[in-house]
Design a protein around this motif. Structure first.
Motif, PDB file in Angstrom:
ATOM      1  N   GLU A 147       0.805  -1.214   0.000  1.00  0.00           N
ATOM      2  CA  GLU A 147       0.000   0.000   0.000  1.00  0.00           C
ATOM      3  C   GLU A 147       0.845   1.273   0.000  1.00  0.00           C
ATOM      4  O   GLU A 147       0.377   2.349  -0.383  1.00  0.00           O
ATOM      5  N   GLU A 148       2.093   1.201   0.441  1.00  0.00           N
ATOM      6  CA  GLU A 148       2.964   2.375   0.500  1.00  0.00           C
ATOM      7  C   GLU A 148       3.617   2.698  -0.839  1.00  0.00           C
ATOM      8  O   GLU A 148       4.038   3.834  -1.064  1.00  0.00           O
ATOM      9  N   VAL A 149       3.696   1.729  -1.729  1.00  0.00           N
ATOM     10  CA  VAL A 149       4.424   1.907  -2.981  1.00  0.00           C
ATOM     11  C   VAL A 149       3.804   2.996  -3.864  1.00  0.00           C
ATOM     12  O   VAL A 149       4.539   3.847  -4.380  1.00  0.00           O
ATOM     13  N   PRO A 150       2.475   3.046  -4.081  1.00  0.00           N
ATOM     14  CA  PRO A 150       1.922   4.136  -4.912  1.00  0.00           C
ATOM     15  C   PRO A 150       2.239   5.534  -4.365  1.00  0.00           C
ATOM     16  O   PRO A 150       2.441   6.470  -5.137  1.00  0.00           O
ATOM     17  N   MET A 151       2.314   5.685  -3.058  1.00  0.00           N
ATOM     18  CA  MET A 151       2.673   6.976  -2.474  1.00  0.00           C
ATOM     19  C   MET A 151       4.121   7.326  -2.791  1.00  0.00           C
ATOM     20  O   MET A 151       4.438   8.478  -3.072  1.00  0.00           O
ATOM     21  N   LEU A 152       4.996   6.333  -2.782  1.00  0.00           N
ATOM     22  CA  LEU A 152       6.396   6.568  -3.119  1.00  0.00           C
ATOM     23  C   LEU A 152       6.549   6.928  -4.596  1.00  0.00           C
ATOM     24  O   LEU A 152       7.365   7.780  -4.955  1.00  0.00           O
ATOM     25  N   VAL A 153       5.758   6.291  -5.449  1.00  0.00           N
ATOM     26  CA  VAL A 153       5.799   6.605  -6.881  1.00  0.00           C
ATOM     27  C   VAL A 153       5.337   8.038  -7.111  1.00  0.00           C
ATOM     28  O   VAL A 153       5.903   8.763  -7.939  1.00  0.00           O
ATOM     29  N   ALA A 154       4.317   8.473  -6.395  1.00  0.00           N
ATOM     30  CA  ALA A 154       3.816   9.842  -6.529  1.00  0.00           C
ATOM     31  C   ALA A 154       4.872  10.861  -6.114  1.00  0.00           C
ATOM     32  O   ALA A 154       4.931  11.961  -6.668  1.00  0.00           O
ATOM     33  N   GLN A 155       5.719  10.511  -5.175  1.00  0.00           N
ATOM     34  CA  GLN A 155       6.766  11.419  -4.710  1.00  0.00           C
ATOM     35  C   GLN A 155       7.984  11.423  -5.630  1.00  0.00           C
ATOM     36  O   GLN A 155       8.734  12.396  -5.652  1.00  0.00           O
ATOM     37  N   ALA A 156       8.192  10.356  -6.383  1.00  0.00           N
ATOM     38  CA  ALA A 156       9.332  10.273  -7.293  1.00  0.00           C
ATOM     39  C   ALA A 156       8.999  11.029  -8.578  1.00  0.00           C
ATOM     40  O   ALA A 156       7.937  10.857  -9.151  1.00  0.00           O
ATOM     41  N   GLU A 157       9.925  11.849  -9.029  1.00  0.00           N
ATOM     42  CA  GLU A 157       9.641  12.683 -10.191  1.00  0.00           C
ATOM     43  C   GLU A 157       9.807  11.955 -11.523  1.00  0.00           C
ATOM     44  O   GLU A 157       9.257  12.381 -12.531  1.00  0.00           O
ATOM     45  N   ASP A 158      10.553  10.861 -11.574  1.00  0.00           N
ATOM     46  CA  ASP A 158      10.798  10.153 -12.834  1.00  0.00           C
ATOM     47  C   ASP A 158      10.060   8.832 -12.952  1.00  0.00           C
ATOM     48  O   ASP A 158      10.389   8.022 -13.813  1.00  0.00           O
ATOM     49  N   LEU A 159       9.073   8.593 -12.104  1.00  0.00           N
ATOM     50  CA  LEU A 159       8.313   7.349 -12.162  1.00  0.00           C
ATOM     51  C   LEU A 159       6.836   7.649 -12.356  1.00  0.00           C
ATOM     52  O   LEU A 159       6.353   8.707 -11.957  1.00  0.00           O
ATOM     53  N   LYS A 160       6.129   6.697 -12.977  1.00  0.00           N
ATOM     54  CA  LYS A 160       4.673   6.822 -13.057  1.00  0.00           C
ATOM     55  C   LYS A 160       4.059   5.433 -13.013  1.00  0.00           C
ATOM     56  O   LYS A 160       4.697   4.443 -13.331  1.00  0.00           O
ATOM     57  N   MET A 161       2.802   5.397 -12.591  1.00  0.00           N
ATOM     58  CA  MET A 161       2.059   4.148 -12.487  1.00  0.00           C
ATOM     59  C   MET A 161       1.276   3.919 -13.768  1.00  0.00           C
ATOM     60  O   MET A 161       0.679   4.840 -14.312  1.00  0.00           O
ATOM     61  N   ILE A 162       1.291   2.683 -14.227  1.00  0.00           N
ATOM     62  CA  ILE A 162       0.455   2.253 -15.341  1.00  0.00           C
ATOM     63  C   ILE A 162      -0.544   1.277 -14.741  1.00  0.00           C
ATOM     64  O   ILE A 162      -0.166   0.222 -14.244  1.00  0.00           O
ATOM     65  N   GLY A 163      -1.813   1.650 -14.767  1.00  0.00           N
ATOM     66  CA  GLY A 163      -2.825   0.835 -14.110  1.00  0.00           C
ATOM     67  C   GLY A 163      -2.639   0.911 -12.604  1.00  0.00           C
ATOM     68  O   GLY A 163      -2.257   1.937 -12.060  1.00  0.00           O
ATOM     69  N   ASN A 164      -2.905  -0.190 -11.940  1.00  0.00           N
ATOM     70  CA  ASN A 164      -2.774  -0.225 -10.485  1.00  0.00           C
ATOM     71  C   ASN A 164      -1.579  -1.027 -10.009  1.00  0.00           C
ATOM     72  O   ASN A 164      -1.350  -1.118  -8.814  1.00  0.00           O
ATOM     73  N   GLU A 165      -0.844  -1.654 -10.927  1.00  0.00           N
ATOM     74  CA  GLU A 165       0.202  -2.577 -10.481  1.00  0.00           C
ATOM     75  C   GLU A 165       1.581  -2.364 -11.064  1.00  0.00           C
ATOM     76  O   GLU A 165       2.538  -2.915 -10.548  1.00  0.00           O
ATOM     77  N   VAL A 166       1.735  -1.582 -12.125  1.00  0.00           N
ATOM     78  CA  VAL A 166       3.025  -1.491 -12.797  1.00  0.00           C
ATOM     79  C   VAL A 166       3.610  -0.092 -12.645  1.00  0.00           C
ATOM     80  O   VAL A 166       2.924   0.906 -12.839  1.00  0.00           O
ATOM     81  N   ILE A 167       4.891  -0.043 -12.331  1.00  0.00           N
ATOM     82  CA  ILE A 167       5.633   1.202 -12.210  1.00  0.00           C
ATOM     83  C   ILE A 167       6.605   1.255 -13.380  1.00  0.00           C
ATOM     84  O   ILE A 167       7.309   0.285 -13.642  1.00  0.00           O
ATOM     85  N   ILE A 168       6.641   2.383 -14.095  1.00  0.00           N
ATOM     86  CA  ILE A 168       7.605   2.533 -15.179  1.00  0.00           C
ATOM     87  C   ILE A 168       8.376   3.832 -14.998  1.00  0.00           C
ATOM     88  O   ILE A 168       7.922   4.763 -14.333  1.00  0.00           O
ATOM     89  N   ALA A 169       9.546   3.884 -15.604  1.00  0.00           N
ATOM     90  CA  ALA A 169      10.344   5.106 -15.607  1.00  0.00           C
ATOM     91  C   ALA A 169       9.872   5.984 -16.751  1.00  0.00           C
ATOM     92  O   ALA A 169       9.612   5.497 -17.851  1.00  0.00           O
ATOM     93  N   LYS A 170       9.732   7.277 -16.506  1.00  0.00           N
ATOM     94  CA  LYS A 170       9.321   8.206 -17.550  1.00  0.00           C
ATOM     95  C   LYS A 170      10.441   8.329 -18.571  1.00  0.00           C
ATOM     96  O   LYS A 170      11.615   8.314 -18.232  1.00  0.00           O
ATOM     97  N   ARG A 171      10.073   8.469 -19.824  1.00  0.00           N
ATOM     98  CA  ARG A 171      11.049   8.622 -20.904  1.00  0.00           C
ATOM     99  C   ARG A 171      11.440  10.085 -21.032  1.00  0.00           C
ATOM    100  O   ARG A 171      10.643  10.986 -20.840  1.00  0.00           O
TER     101      ARG A 171
END
Length: 86
Positions: A34-58
Motif C-alpha cells: 500500500e505504500e508503494v503508490p505513495m512513493l511513486v507519486a513522490q518520485a519525479e521520474d516514475l509513473k504508475m500504469i494501471g494499479n500494479e506497474v511502475i515505469i520510468a518516464k522517458r
C-alpha cells in the motif's frame, strides 16, 4: 540514508525494461504494498500504469536531438555541395 522514492527510482531504472510491479517494489524496499503508490507519486521520474506497474518516464529531449541531427545531415549532404560547387 537514501529516501525510499529515490531508491525505488534507481531500482526501476536498473531493470531491463525499466518497469516493475508494485509487489516487486514492495519486496525490494521491504515496505507494505500500500505504500508503494505513495512513493511513486513522490518520485519525479516514475509513473504508475494501471494499479500494479511502475515505469520510468522517458526523456523527451532525445527525440528533438535526433530530429536536429537528421536536419543537419540533410543540410550537409543535400544542400552544402550545391553551394560549394557553385
Amino acid at each position: 540514508m537514501i529516501p525510499l522514492q529515490v531508491e525505488l527510482q534507481r531500482a526501476v531504472k536498473a531493470t531491463k525494461d525499466e518497469a516493475m510491479t508494485i509487489y516487486e517494489a514492495a519486496q525490494y524496499l521491504k515496505v507494505e504494498v500500500e505504500e508503494v503508490p505513495m512513493l511513486v507519486a513522490q518520485a519525479e521520474d516514475l509513473k504508475m500504469i494501471g494499479n500494479e506497474v511502475i515505469i520510468a518516464k522517458r526523456d523527451k529531449t532525445n527525440s528533438w536531438l535526433i530530429l536536429l541531427i537528421v536536419i543537419g545531415a540533410f543540410f550537409a549532404i543535400a544542400i552544402m555541395p550545391y553551394y560549394i560547387t557553385g
